[in-house]
Scaffold this motif. Structure first.
Motif, PDB file in Angstrom:
ATOM      1  N   LEU A   1      32.904  38.150  38.738  1.00  0.00           N
ATOM      2  CA  LEU A   1      33.257  39.563  38.605  1.00  0.00           C
ATOM      3  C   LEU A   1      34.579  39.692  37.853  1.00  0.00           C
ATOM      4  CD1 LEU A   1      32.474  40.732  42.272  1.00  0.00           C
ATOM      5  CD2 LEU A   1      30.891  40.425  40.362  1.00  0.00           C
ATOM      6  N   PRO A   2      34.550  39.960  36.553  1.00  0.00           N
ATOM      7  CA  PRO A   2      35.797  40.169  35.818  1.00  0.00           C
ATOM      8  C   PRO A   2      36.489  41.438  36.308  1.00  0.00           C
ATOM      9  CG  PRO A   2      33.939  39.763  34.333  1.00  0.00           C
ATOM     10  CD  PRO A   2      33.367  40.031  35.668  1.00  0.00           C
ATOM     11  N   VAL A   3      37.794  41.345  36.564  1.00  0.00           N
ATOM     12  CA  VAL A   3      38.553  42.484  37.055  1.00  0.00           C
ATOM     13  C   VAL A   3      39.586  42.929  36.015  1.00  0.00           C
ATOM     14  CG1 VAL A   3      40.025  43.346  38.927  1.00  0.00           C
ATOM     15  CG2 VAL A   3      38.186  41.713  39.423  1.00  0.00           C
ATOM     16  N   THR A   4      40.438  42.003  35.589  1.00  0.00           N
ATOM     17  CA  THR A   4      41.351  42.247  34.468  1.00  0.00           C
ATOM     18  C   THR A   4      41.347  40.991  33.607  1.00  0.00           C
ATOM     19  OG1 THR A   4      43.363  41.321  35.463  1.00  0.00           O
ATOM     20  CG2 THR A   4      42.812  43.607  36.037  1.00  0.00           C
ATOM     21  N   ASN A   5      42.133  40.995  32.554  1.00  0.00           N
ATOM     22  CA  ASN A   5      42.174  39.806  31.692  1.00  0.00           C
ATOM     23  C   ASN A   5      42.931  38.650  32.338  1.00  0.00           C
ATOM     24  OD1 ASN A   5      44.672  40.984  31.548  1.00  0.00           O
ATOM     25  ND2 ASN A   5      44.876  40.829  29.327  1.00  0.00           N
ATOM     26  N   THR A   6      43.578  38.890  33.492  1.00  0.00           N
ATOM     27  CA  THR A   6      44.287  37.817  34.198  1.00  0.00           C
ATOM     28  C   THR A   6      43.695  37.518  35.570  1.00  0.00           C
ATOM     29  OG1 THR A   6      45.880  39.423  35.081  1.00  0.00           O
ATOM     30  CG2 THR A   6      46.479  38.276  33.031  1.00  0.00           C
ATOM     31  N   PHE A   7      42.619  38.200  35.923  1.00  0.00           N
ATOM     32  CA  PHE A   7      42.036  37.978  37.250  1.00  0.00           C
ATOM     33  C   PHE A   7      40.531  38.236  37.248  1.00  0.00           C
ATOM     34  CE2 PHE A   7      40.875  40.094  41.393  1.00  0.00           C
ATOM     35  CZ  PHE A   7      40.711  38.916  42.099  1.00  0.00           C
ATOM     36  N   SER A   8      39.793  37.287  37.809  1.00  0.00           N
ATOM     37  CA  SER A   8      38.366  37.481  38.067  1.00  0.00           C
ATOM     38  C   SER A   8      38.054  36.880  39.428  1.00  0.00           C
ATOM     39  CB  SER A   8      37.499  36.844  36.979  1.00  0.00           C
ATOM     40  OG  SER A   8      37.673  35.441  36.948  1.00  0.00           O
ATOM     41  N   LEU A   9      36.987  37.364  40.036  1.00  0.00           N
ATOM     42  CA  LEU A   9      36.602  36.915  41.370  1.00  0.00           C
ATOM     43  C   LEU A   9      35.199  36.336  41.315  1.00  0.00           C
ATOM     44  CD1 LEU A   9      37.380  36.898  44.430  1.00  0.00           C
ATOM     45  CD2 LEU A   9      36.099  39.048  44.608  1.00  0.00           C
TER      46      LEU A   9
END
Length: 414
Positions: free
Chosen positions: A341-349
């Motif tokens: 699940l991409p959330v931002t360009n610096t964080f995915s889950l």
């Protein structure tokens, strides 16, 4: 393992937080010329609050502009000493101390925040000042020693959706002099921390291997009447891009959420539901929305805050424009396949063996499961392969029978 969701990465993400530089703020409480409390600490406040569209979460960093409030006191007969640090528009952090013949401790920890401050609480539907506290702080030290806890530790304020995370703490109450004692009482988190001597320079340090698939955790949210309103079983893996202290460069950290040390809370309303997971170093919140017309729900927002030891600054990002984990009211959403699940360009889950139901839970059990497309595709592939093999066997059998018939036809009776 399917990577179909990688292609669905958002082109732009709404940022629901800010990256603050980690710093220790110094405070001193005096009675005339005598110092009774001295503290150096970093603190962040993970707060969930109501908006006109549901709920939002913020991570507020104690700013360097925080000052000792006039409500602070060295105490007197029957009155405990207190450090009250105020900041911003009506916000304050309070620590009330007590002692016996051997130890001093933080008897009460409190946080007051002003929901009318749009700087910290944008779109808040309530315009009020909230005060929360707890007596379960776990902060204590021997008299005439400095309490030291450089590691991050989180304290949840009783029965609320608010967590205070401290780090870099050095403080002392009931001080015999104006300076912090050279003798220290070290918190258990610092005692358990281990330091590994580097064998290579930071610029040539190898990238650590990715952790194994995370353990599956069971989480729920309960209504005020005691009934479960949200259920979630899932393994969670965080992919965070941050600047590393040890390597002096930007790195991608992959960390599994550990269910055995993760506490959880949340809030259920008519069309919104929020689940917050906290493990001391990491806070992760999920926000779901329900469309009452279509009776469909989806994961609309993800927020994360982290203060890992190798980070040069606390990490706080989020996105409230998501459309993941879509399900039907009264049914659960299930996906045993790994999802990214991409959330931002610096964080995915990454989620593993996930089953979640944020609305319409009855009997504290999941409703009928609706499978994700990746699970359906994974089931379809063996069916297609099996059908293809069966077809191939049938073609070979037909060809064999035709060939045999022709060979018999080639011989004539004399």
């Amino acid at each position: 393992m399917s990577r179909a969701l990688r292609a669905a990465a958002l082109a732009a993400a709404a940022l629901l937080g800010w990256l603050a530089v980690a710093h220790a703020v110094s405070f001193e409480v005096k009675d005339g010329n005598s110092t009774c409390i001295k503290a150096e600490l970093s603190a962040s406040f993970f707060i969930m609050y109501s908006t006109s569209n549901g709920t939002n979460t913020v991570n507020v960093q104690l700013p360097s502009s925080a000052v000792v409030d006039s409500g602070s006191s060295c105490g007197s007969s029957g009155v405990s000493p207190e450090l009250l640090a105020s900041f911003g528009d009506g916000h304050s952090l309070g620590l009330v101390f007590s002692k016996d013949d051997r130890l001093y401790r933080v008897l009460n920890l409190s946080l007051t925040y002003n929901l009318n401050d749009s700087t910290y609480f944008p779109q808040s539907s309530k315009k009020e000042i909230v005060t929360l506290d707890t007596n379960a702080t776990g902060i204590s030290a021997q008299l005439n020693t400095t309490y030291r806890c450089l590691s991050s530790s989180s304290i949840r304020l009783g029965g609320s959706n608010v967590t205070i995370t401290f780090s870099g703490v050095r403080m002392e109450a009931y001080m015999p002099s104006a300076n912090l004692s050279s003798k220290e009482s070290v918190c258990s988190a610092d005692l358990h921390a281990t330091t590994v001597a580097p064998t290579q320079s930071p610029t040539t340090a190898p990238t650590p291997p990715a952790p194994r698939n995370p353990e599956r955790g069971n989480y729920n949210v309960t209504n005020v009447n005691g009934t479960v309103c949200l259920l979630a079983n899932m393994g969670l893996q965080l992919n965070v891009t941050y600047f590393s202290k040890s390597q002096n460069k930007t790195v991608k950290g992959i960390v599994n959420l550990q269910p055995n040390r993760t506490s959880f809370t949340g809030l259920c309303e008519a069309t919104t539901a929020t689940l917050v997971l906290m493990d001391g170093l990491t806070n992760l919140s999920f926000a779901f929305m329900l469309n009452v017309t279509s009776k469909k729900y989806h994961l609309s927002a993800l927020n994360v805050s982290a203060a890992w030891p190798d980070m040069t600054a606390p990490f706080t990002v989020g996105n409230s424009s998501l459309n993941y984990l879509q399900g039907t009211l009264g049914r659960s959403y299930m996906c045993t396949t790994e999802q990214i699940l991409p959330v931002t360009n610096t964080f995915s889950l990454n989620t593993f063996s996930l089953q979640v139901q944020p609305f319409g839970v009855t009997g504290n059990k999941f409703g009928t499961a609706e499978e994700c497309q990746m699970d359906k595709d994974n089931m379809l592939i063996p069916i297609i392969v099996g059908a293809a093999l069966a077809g191939l066997v049938l073609i070979v059998l037909i060809a064999y029978l035709i060939g045999r018939k022709r060979s018999h036809a080639g011989y004539q009776t004399i």
